[in-house]
Scaffold this motif. Structure first.
Motif: not given
Length: 402
Positions: A322-325, A329-334, A397-401
């Protein structure tokens, strides 16, 4: 003098009331227009008003008692202005104009003298109300000042349209939410009620096979196998509907700070990592404000998917990042599993779609549909990339609630 009714009065009133603006609360955007009208015209009083059947109702006023929201239509200056939707009404001294001289607002307190009003006109030509300025002394307006009033009247109409569009969008959204909840509840009830008869069919098939197996011919055995297989398929579909219904009902209500390393570890425990499977969180972000339950469901499904489609007899390493721009928030599950053929990537989020066979009864084809739904509800989007034989990466991606 009481203003006559416009020739299209019935249609005009219907149009006015269709916008549901009468008796609405004050709004800053309309107050801005009356402020500009007074400032440009140098008049102490300005109003945006709408002419109802028996009253003049004020949406915005400046220079008068803010608690005054309406007056009788029979004494409304603007009732004269709406008679000609194409022209402004400018009266330098209402004491000398027979239309206004006997009006109580002119002949008595506050002794209004000057009036200038421009109709607020709908796209189909109905004068619904006016924007006007008033003074207690005679004055004139330049052509530029009158033109400003015209432009302000057009802006007032645009605000009315935007207000209605916003209300309609809000109502449509409310209807969609209600319909979705009703559909989800309905599917849950139907699926739950189907479990009992399907269980009975499966039990009956088992009893028939145990009691009559040696007595059945090849055709009968084949028919029994078909019935049993279809019953198991139906059970899996029903379980999938139930799982989807549960996963998308009420999961977004609880929002708070979420510890990501802890949540990933918890998701792994929920999935039940088997021997040879490792799960690691490698993200830079430690905490995020979102729905813990929804994000847990997302990670459980993606991690569980990686475990189900691991390569046989090969170690399975699943990494979550998870990285923040500035925007999200950008998540990856690999994973390093079997991968998904390119032609199937567009279908993996479809309800009940599966990319291959797994152990019987363990896969319903709803996990990725749940992921897509929850990510969308949290304000993001999900994507997938994969190479056959090398592995699959899901990113979302998720936005901060708030």
């Amino acid at each position: 003098m009481i203003a006559p009714l416009p020739p299209n009065e019935a249609e005009r009133l219907a149009k006015l009331r269709s916008y549901n603006i009468l008796d609405s609360l004050t709004e800053e955007e309309y107050d801005d227009l009356t402020y500009v009208a007074s400032a440009v015209c140098g008049a102490p009083v300005s109003m945006i008003s709408f002419i109802d059947q028996e009253r003049q109702w004020y949406k915005s006023t400046r220079g008068i008692d803010p608690n005054l929201r309406q007056t009788p239509r029979e004494i409304a200056f603007c009732a004269h202005t709406i008679l000609d939707p194409t022209q402004p009404t400018v009266v330098e001294d209402m004491r000398k104009d027979p239309r206004f001289a006997d009006n109580p607002f002119v002949a008595e307190d506050p002794h209004a003298v000057f009036y200038a009003g421009v109709p607020i006109v709908s796209d189909d030509g109905f004068a619904l109300g006016t924007i006007c300025v008033i003074d207690l002394q005679p004055r004139t307006l330049s052509e530029e000042q009158v033109e400003v009033l015209r432009k302000l009247s057009r802006q007032a109409w645009k605000l009315i349209e935007l207000r209605q569009t916003a209300q309609q969008s809000k109502e449509l959204l409310k209807q969609r939410v209600t319909a979705y909840r009703e559909l989800t509840d309905f599917s849950y009830i139907i699926a739950h009620d189907l479990k009992a008869p399907l269980r009975n069919i499966m039990q009956a098939c088992t009893l028939l096979e145990e009691d009559l197996g040696d007595k059945l011919g090849e055709d009968e055995k084949k028919l029994l196998e078909i019935i049993t297989s279809r019953a198991y398929d139906a059970r899996n579909l029903v379980n999938g509907v139930l799982r989807y219904s549960r996963a998308t009902r009420g999961l977004l209500d609880s929002v708070g700070e979420v510890d990501l390393p802890e949540l990933v570890a918890h998701a792994g425990e929920q999935v039940g990592l088997s021997e040879g499977v490792t799960l690691c969180y490698v993200g830079e972000v430690e905490k995020i404000r979102t729905s813990r339950i929804a994000l847990l469901q997302i990670l459980q499904n993606l991690i569980g998917n990686a475990v189900k489609f691991r390569r046989p007899e090969a170690p399975c390493a699943v990494t979550v990042d998870c990285r923040r721009t500035d925007l999200a928030y950008h998540f990856t599950v690999a994973d390093q599993g079997v991968g998904i053929p390119e032609k199937l990537l567009k279908s993996v989020f479809d309800l009940f779609y599966t990319t291959g066979n797994t152990r019987e009864g363990e896969h319903h084809g709803v996990g990725l549909t749940i992921v897509q739904r929850l990510v969308s509800e949290l304000g993001g989007e999900v994507k997938v990339s994969s190479v056959v034989g090398e592995g699959t990466t899901f990113s979302f991606t998720l936005r901060d609630a708030e």
